[in-house]
Write an enzyme that holds these catalytic residues in place. Structure first.
Site: not given
Ligand code: ATR
Length: 279
Positions: A19, A70, A91
């Site tokens: 990420s 999510k 999110n």
């Protein structure tokens, strides 16, 4: 004078090591001299909810949620933004008056990036390829931004029809501006062509045949990478005048989460530029 306290934020997913969100949020925080500590958090399906509860119980400011949580994040929240509601996925999470709120900032991230590229969605004819989570998250914001027409096409046309019918049911004012089909239903002239499928992960173009692009047209792949995707390259051969990957959308969705949590609108351009250099 006491130092301002650190604002704790994190992104939760599985996998999570890849990420880029921590570097993006730290760069935004630097623009305002804000003390933000933004971490990556690895979770499992059986401990995701515990991680979220513990994070906010310890005074955490905001959480970003990525694959595959999510939908679970959406279900945990008691208050949902319209785009999260439509996508059934979130999110961005935060606490307000002790209640867990959820938003899906992907759509606004995309709309802002399209605008940055000179393709504000207003009055544009948009071909949206895909009907999974990524497409669901952006459809309503594109309509709200004034798209003239959006056609959703998908490998499984049933899913594309179901998505469009879902919007028509809940937002009937948008029904006339929407239609759906399979990957061959590309007739018409398109200003913006968006790849919201995961086909680029397999180095494939989801389109089966050339499509007709307008004189000022953009091919946008939500995936991003050091090289343009096959989809982007093919669309240029079909006549698209410009192409872009989803790095700007990534930075844009982060900017909207940052705004929700901290009430400050960061400048995305230098952060996007830096990230691009390091892809
Ligand atoms: P995401 O959250 O990234 O949207 P998803 O919900 O699993 O992930 O959806 C993946 C999307 O990519 C779907 O629209 C899928 O099409 P199907 O619904 O028909 O499965 C699409 N997709 C994945 N690989 C593809 C490929 N090689 N060609 C065309 N579409 C593809």
């Amino acid at each position: 004078m006491p130092l301002p306290s650190t604002l704790h934020c994190a992104v939760v997913g599985n996998p999570i090591a890849h990420s880029r969100s921590p570097e993006i949020h730290h760069a935004f925080a630097k623009q305002f001299g804000l003390r933000v500590d933004y971490q990556r958090m690895l979770a499992d399906p059986n401990d995701f909810a515990d991680h979220v509860r513990a994070f906010f119980a310890q005074g955490g400011k905001g959480l970003n949620i990525t694959v595959p949580f999510k939908e679970t994040a959406f279900a945990l929240a008691t208050h949902h933004s319209p785009s999260a509601q439509l996508a059934g996925a979130a999110n961005t999470l935060w606490l307000e008056n002790g209640q867990l709120h959820a938003c899906n900032t992907d759509g606004i991230g995309l709309v802002n990036d399209l605008t940055r590229l000179g393709f504000a969605p207003a009055n544009q004819r948009i071909l949206l390829i895909g009907a999974g989570g990524a497409a669901k998250g952006v459809l309503l914001p594109l309509l709200e931004a004034g798209a003239a027409h959006i056609r959703v096409i998908n490998r499984s046309s049933l899913k594309a029809h179901a998505l469009v019918e879902h919007i028509a049911l809940h937002q009937p004012n948008y029904a006339a501006r929407l239609d759906a089909g399979d990957l061959d239903t590309t007739n018409g002239v398109w200003d913006i062509i968006i790849n919201a499928t995961s086909s680029s992960l397999d180095q494939k173009n989801p389109l089966n045949q050339p499509i007709e692009c307008s004189q000022h047209s953009l091919a946008y792949d939500m995936m991003y990478g050091a090289e343009p995707s096959i989809f982007m390259k093919d669309c240029v051969t079909y006549g698209a005048t410009q192409c872009a990957d989803g790095l700007g959308m990534l930075v844009g969705q982060a900017a909207q989460s940052f705004f929700i949590w901290h009430g400050l609108q960061p400048d995305t351009e230098p952060v996007l530029h830096d990230l691009r250099q390091r892809l």
